[in-house]
Design a protein around this motif. Structure first.
Motif, short mmCIF file in Angstrom:
data_model
loop_
_atom_site.label_atom_id
_atom_site.label_comp_id
_atom_site.label_asym_id
_atom_site.label_seq_id
_atom_site.Cartn_x
_atom_site.Cartn_y
_atom_site.Cartn_z
N GLY A 1 -15.76 -7.57 4.30
CA GLY A 1 -15.07 -6.78 3.29
C GLY A 1 -14.16 -5.77 3.96
N PRO A 2 -13.07 -5.37 3.30
CA PRO A 2 -12.12 -4.45 3.92
C PRO A 2 -12.62 -3.01 3.91
CG PRO A 2 -11.43 -4.93 1.70
CD PRO A 2 -12.65 -5.78 1.95
N ASN A 3 -12.11 -2.21 4.84
CA ASN A 3 -12.34 -0.78 4.77
C ASN A 3 -11.66 -0.23 3.51
OD1 ASN A 3 -13.71 -0.78 7.18
ND2 ASN A 3 -11.92 -0.28 8.40
N ILE A 4 -12.22 0.83 2.96
CA ILE A 4 -11.69 1.39 1.72
C ILE A 4 -10.65 2.47 2.02
CG2 ILE A 4 -13.80 0.88 0.47
CD1 ILE A 4 -14.54 3.86 0.71
N SER A 5 -9.85 2.80 1.01
CA SER A 5 -8.86 3.86 1.16
C SER A 5 -9.57 5.21 1.23
CB SER A 5 -7.87 3.82 0.00
OG SER A 5 -8.55 4.03 -1.24
N GLU B 1 -2.84 4.54 -3.48
CA GLU B 1 -3.97 4.79 -2.59
C GLU B 1 -3.45 5.27 -1.24
OE1 GLU B 1 -7.52 1.98 -2.81
OE2 GLU B 1 -5.97 0.75 -3.76
N TRP B 2 -4.26 6.09 -0.58
CA TRP B 2 -3.89 6.66 0.71
C TRP B 2 -4.91 6.24 1.77
CZ3 TRP B 2 0.03 9.58 2.75
CH2 TRP B 2 -0.20 10.15 4.01
N TRP B 3 -4.38 5.73 2.88
CA TRP B 3 -5.21 5.39 4.03
C TRP B 3 -4.88 6.33 5.19
CZ3 TRP B 3 -4.73 1.56 0.53
CH2 TRP B 3 -5.80 0.67 0.37
N ASN B 4 -5.89 6.89 5.82
CA ASN B 4 -5.64 7.62 7.05
C ASN B 4 -5.36 6.68 8.21
OD1 ASN B 4 -5.99 10.17 5.88
ND2 ASN B 4 -8.22 10.12 6.21
N LEU C 1 -3.68 -0.47 -4.46
CA LEU C 1 -3.80 -1.77 -3.80
C LEU C 1 -4.98 -2.57 -4.34
CD1 LEU C 1 -2.14 -3.08 -1.47
CD2 LEU C 1 -3.97 -2.38 0.07
N ASN C 2 -6.13 -1.92 -4.51
CA ASN C 2 -7.35 -2.68 -4.78
C ASN C 2 -8.20 -2.13 -5.92
OD1 ASN C 2 -7.04 -4.61 -2.66
ND2 ASN C 2 -7.74 -3.09 -1.17
N ASP C 3 -7.65 -1.25 -6.76
CA ASP C 3 -8.51 -0.60 -7.74
C ASP C 3 -7.86 -0.48 -9.11
OD1 ASP C 3 -11.04 0.58 -6.29
OD2 ASP C 3 -9.36 0.93 -4.93
N GLU C 4 -8.65 -0.83 -10.13
CA GLU C 4 -8.31 -0.50 -11.50
C GLU C 4 -8.70 0.96 -11.73
OE1 GLU C 4 -9.35 -4.77 -13.52
OE2 GLU C 4 -10.84 -3.70 -12.35
N ALA D 1 0.83 -1.20 0.00
CA ALA D 1 0.00 0.00 0.00
C ALA D 1 0.86 1.25 0.00
CB ALA D 1 -0.94 0.00 1.21
N SER D 2 2.03 1.18 0.64
CA SER D 2 2.89 2.36 0.71
C SER D 2 4.34 2.08 0.29
CB SER D 2 2.89 2.93 2.13
OG SER D 2 3.32 1.97 3.06
N ILE D 3 4.69 0.82 0.05
CA ILE D 3 6.06 0.48 -0.33
C ILE D 3 6.05 0.06 -1.81
CG2 ILE D 3 8.08 -0.94 0.17
CD1 ILE D 3 6.99 -1.35 2.98
N TYR D 4 6.33 1.03 -2.68
CA TYR D 4 6.33 0.75 -4.12
C TYR D 4 7.08 1.86 -4.83
CZ TYR D 4 2.49 4.16 -4.12
OH TYR D 4 1.71 5.28 -3.94
N GLY D 5 7.41 1.61 -6.09
CA GLY D 5 8.07 2.62 -6.90
C GLY D 5 8.21 2.16 -8.33
N ALA D 6 8.68 3.06 -9.18
CA ALA D 6 8.90 2.74 -10.60
C ALA D 6 10.19 1.96 -10.77
CB ALA D 6 8.95 4.02 -11.42
N PHE D 7 10.20 1.05 -11.74
CA PHE D 7 11.41 0.32 -12.12
C PHE D 7 11.50 0.43 -13.64
CE2 PHE D 7 14.12 -3.27 -13.15
CZ PHE D 7 15.05 -3.25 -12.12
N ILE D 8 12.42 1.25 -14.11
CA ILE D 8 12.51 1.58 -15.53
C ILE D 8 13.77 0.96 -16.12
CG2 ILE D 8 12.69 3.45 -17.21
CD1 ILE D 8 11.16 5.21 -15.19
N ILE D 9 13.61 0.21 -17.19
CA ILE D 9 14.72 -0.41 -17.91
C ILE D 9 14.86 0.32 -19.24
CG2 ILE D 9 15.69 -2.58 -18.76
CD1 ILE D 9 13.38 -3.96 -17.11
N TYR D 10 15.97 1.04 -19.41
CA TYR D 10 16.15 1.78 -20.65
C TYR D 10 16.69 0.86 -21.75
CZ TYR D 10 15.27 6.01 -18.03
OH TYR D 10 14.67 6.98 -17.27
N PRO D 11 16.20 1.03 -22.96
CA PRO D 11 16.60 0.13 -24.06
C PRO D 11 17.99 0.46 -24.58
CG PRO D 11 15.12 1.82 -24.89
CD PRO D 11 15.19 2.02 -23.40
N ARG D 12 18.65 -0.54 -25.12
CA ARG D 12 19.95 -0.32 -25.77
C ARG D 12 19.77 0.21 -27.19
NH1 ARG D 12 24.05 -2.67 -22.82
NH2 ARG D 12 23.42 -4.19 -21.24
N MET D 13 18.61 -0.05 -27.79
CA MET D 13 18.32 0.44 -29.12
C MET D 13 17.33 1.60 -29.04
SD MET D 13 18.01 -3.01 -31.46
CE MET D 13 16.56 -3.62 -30.61
N PRO D 14 17.24 2.43 -30.08
CA PRO D 14 16.26 3.53 -30.07
C PRO D 14 14.84 2.98 -29.97
CG PRO D 14 17.87 3.81 -31.84
CD PRO D 14 18.08 2.43 -31.28
#
Length: 500
Positions: free
Chosen positions: A112-116, A93-96, A156-159, A63-76
Motif C-alpha cells: 500500500g502507498p504511503n499516505i499524504s 493533498e500535501w506530501w512532505n 489524489l486518493n481521498d473522498e 498530486a500537485s499539477i491541477y487547477g479549476a476549469f470554469i466555463i461561464y454560461p451564455r444564459m443566466p
C-alpha cells in the motif's frame, strides 16, 4: 503545455467532441510530453458550462499539477439568487516527501502507498497542521449576501466531506450540470467530482468574525489513510483586521460527518437529480442496445518467484475490472487505433464477470483474488445506447470507488448496496431525472448503473479516480467507432502530437 519531464494534462470532464487527441491520459490518447518539449491542447467546448478541473494525467503527478476549469454560461443561471461573488474552493493533498517515489515504491513491492501529510483548501493546509497557522485559507464575505462556491476535489486518493459552521449549503450543480436545488449542512465530493453550492451569509459572528470551514476524508478503505482535517475560515467584514490564527477546536455545531458515515454519503449522492426542464433536458437513454456488467475490485496477487512483495500475506495489491488488471501499452492506444495498428491491444474486454460469485459477500482475504493482465478494450458502434453496471466486491474490503468516464457524461439510473440483481433492480431505475455526471461514487459494498449514448468517436479511458487504484489496474478503455460522415468521425491528429 511545456514540461521538464514526462507528463500529460487532462481537462477533466470536457467531452472533447471528435477530438480525443486533446483528452490527455498518458498512453491512452497520447504519449507523454517529453522533457523540454511542448504540446498545445486545442479544443472546442460544446454544450457545456459550469465547474470542472484540469490536472496532470501521467502517474501521480496530478498530486500537485491541477487547477479549476470554469466555463461561464451564455444564459443566466437557472436559480434567481443574486450572487455577490463566485469563489473556487479546491481540495488537494500535501506530501512532505516525493510523490513519484511513493508511487514507484508501491509498484516495486506491491504494498500500500504511503499516505499524504495534509489536506489543503486552495493549496493551504490550515492551522490544525504543524507550522501552518499562516498557511490558512480565509474568504472574506459581507453579511447578508449570497456566494457561489465552486467546490472541486483534486485530492489524489481521498473522498472528502465539507461543511461550514452554522451555514446551510444549497447544492445547484454537480460535475458542471445543473441540478434540482436542495439544502444540506454538508456535502461529500469524490476525487474528480465538482459541486457548486450557494451560501447565504446570514449568521451573527462572534468577536473573531470568523466561521470554520473544514474538509476531512470519507473513509471506506482498510489501507492506512490520512485521518486529519483541513480548516479554512469564512470571515465576515465586521472587523478591519484578523487577529492571529490559532489552532482551533472544531466547533460542536460544525455539521461535518464522521469519517465512516456511509449513510450520509449515500443519501447525499441520491439527492442529486437533473433539472429535467425544457431548457436543461435530461436525455437519459430510455432503452439500451448493450448492457455491460463489470466488477470493480481490489485484488491480492501471488508474489512472483524471486521477488519481494509487501502486500498482505507477502503478496501484491492490484486492482481490476472483470478480473482484468489493465496494462498501459508502450504506444498511445488512440494513435494505434487511428493508424490501424491493433497489435498493441485486443478488443475482447469481458462484458460480464468471467466467474459469477457473491461479489460483496465473499471473505475479504481467503478467496483466490489473482487477476489476469492485459490491454483489453470494449468496442462500440457509434450511437450505441449503453448501460454499464459497476459492481463492487468485498475482496480485501468493501470500498467506495469514484469511477470516471472520459469523453462522455452519463446518467446514474440506479445504485444500491449488495449485489446487482438483473431481474429486479432495473425496474427501480430512475429514467426521469437521474443525476448526469462524469464521475460516479459507487457505494461501498454496492453497485451503480450508468447509461449514456456512445456518440463521441475515439478512444476513452474509464478508471477509478483514487489514483493508487488506477495505478494497480482498476481501469479499462472503450472505443467508439466512427459513424456516418465527417460530423460523426474522429478528426486527424495534430502535427505536434507527442511521440513515444
Amino acid at each position: 503545455m511545456y514540461y521538464s519531464q514526462l507528463d500529460t494534462s487532462a481537462l477533466h470532464g470536457i467531452r472533447q467532441r471528435r477530438n480525443a487527441w486533446a483528452d490527455g491520459p498518458a498512453y491512452i490518447t497520447q504519449c507523454p510530453i517529453r522533457g523540454g518539449q511542448s504540446y498545445r491542447y486545442k479544443f472546442t467546448v460544446t454544450d457545456q458550462r459550469g465547474t470542472l478541473l484540469w490536472h496532470a494525467h501521467y502517474g501521480w503527478q496530478r498530486a500537485s499539477i491541477y487547477g479549476a476549469f470554469i466555463i461561464y454560461p451564455r444564459m443566466p443561471y437557472p436559480f434567481t439568487a443574486p450572487i455577490q461573488a463566485e469563489v473556487p474552493i479546491i481540495f488537494g493533498e500535501w506530501w512532505n516527501g516525493d510523490v513519484d517515489a511513493v508511487e514507484k515504491d508501491m509498484m516495486l513491492y506491491g504494498g500500500g502507498p504511503n499516505i499524504s501529510d495534509a489536506y489543503t483548501i486552495n493549496g493551504l493546509p490550515g492551522p490544525l497542521y504543524p507550522c501552518s497557522n499562516k498557511d490558512t485559507f480565509i474568504q472574506t464575505v459581507e453579511r447578508g449576501k449570497i456566494y457561489l462556491l465552486r467546490i472541486i476535489n483534486a485530492a489524489l486518493n481521498d473522498e472528502l466531506f465539507f461543511a461550514i459552521d452554522n451555514h446551510t449549503l444549497t447544492v445547484v450543480e454537480a460535475d458542471a450540470v445543473y441540478v434540482k436545488p436542495f439544502t444540506t449542512k454538508a456535502i461529500m465530493v469524490a476525487p474528480g467530482q465538482t459541486t457548486n453550492v450557494l451560501v447565504t451569509t446570514n449568521q451573527v459572528p462572534d468577536s473573531t468574525s470568523m466561521f470554520v470551514m473544514a474538509a476531512r476524508p470519507y473513509v471506506t478503505t482498510v489501507f492506512p489513510f490520512n485521518n486529519s482535517t483541513t480548516v479554512g475560515f469564512l470571515k465576515y467584514k465586521s472587523t478591519p483586521k484578523t487577529g492571529k490564527i490559532e489552532a482551533p477546536t472544531l466547533p460542536k455545531s460544525l455539521a461535518l460527518p464522521k469519517m465512516r458515515d456511509t449513510t450520509f454519503a449515500k443519501k447525499f449522492s441520491d439527492k442529486i437529480r437533473s433539472l429535467a426542464s425544457p431548457k436543461y433536458p435530461c436525455n437519459v437513454p430510455k432503452k439500451i442496445d448493450k448492457r455491460v456488467i463489470t466488477t470493480i475490485s481490489l485484488n491480492l496477487q501471488d508474489c512472483p518467484a524471486n521477488k519481494t512483495c509487501k502486500g498482505y500475506a507477502n503478496k501484491r495489491f492490484l486492482g481490476s475490472m472483470n478480473n482484468q488488471s489493465f496494462l498501459l501499452p508502450a504506444k498511445s492506444i488512440l494513435e494505434s487505433y487511428y493508424k490501424n495498428r491493433t497489435h498493441t491491444y485486443s478488443s475482447d474486454f469481458p462484458e460480464k464477470p468471467p466467474n459469477p460469485f457473491n461479489y460483496t459477500g465473499v471473505d475479504p482475504f481467503t478467496e483466490n483474488m489473482n487477476t489476469e493482465f492485459g490491454t483489453k478494450l470494449l468496442v462500440l458502434p457509434y450511437g450505441t445506447n449503453i448501460e454499464i453496471v459497476l459492481q463492487g466486491t468485498s475482496f480485501l474490503n468493501v470500498e467506495n470507488h469514484p469511477i470516471h468516464v472520459h469523453g462522455h457524461n452519463f446518467f446514474i439510473v440506479g445504485s444500491g448496496f449488495g449485489n446487482f440483481n438483473i431481474a429486479k433492480d432495473p425496474a427501480k431505475y430512475n429514467l426521469v431525472d437521474p443525476a448526469e455526471r462524469n464521475t460516479v461514487a459507487v457505494p461501498t459494498g454496492g453497485w451503480a448503473a450508468i447509461r449514456f449514448k456512445a456518440n463521441n468517436p475515439g478512444v476513452w479511458f474509464v478508471h477509478c479516480h483514487v489514483e493508487d487504484h488506477t495505478t494497480w489496474g482498476l481501469s479499462m478503455v472503450f472505443i467508439v467507432k466512427n459513424g456516418v460522415g465527417q460530423s460523426q468521425s474522429l478528426i486527424p491528429p495534430p502535427e505536434d502530437l507527442p511521440l513515444c
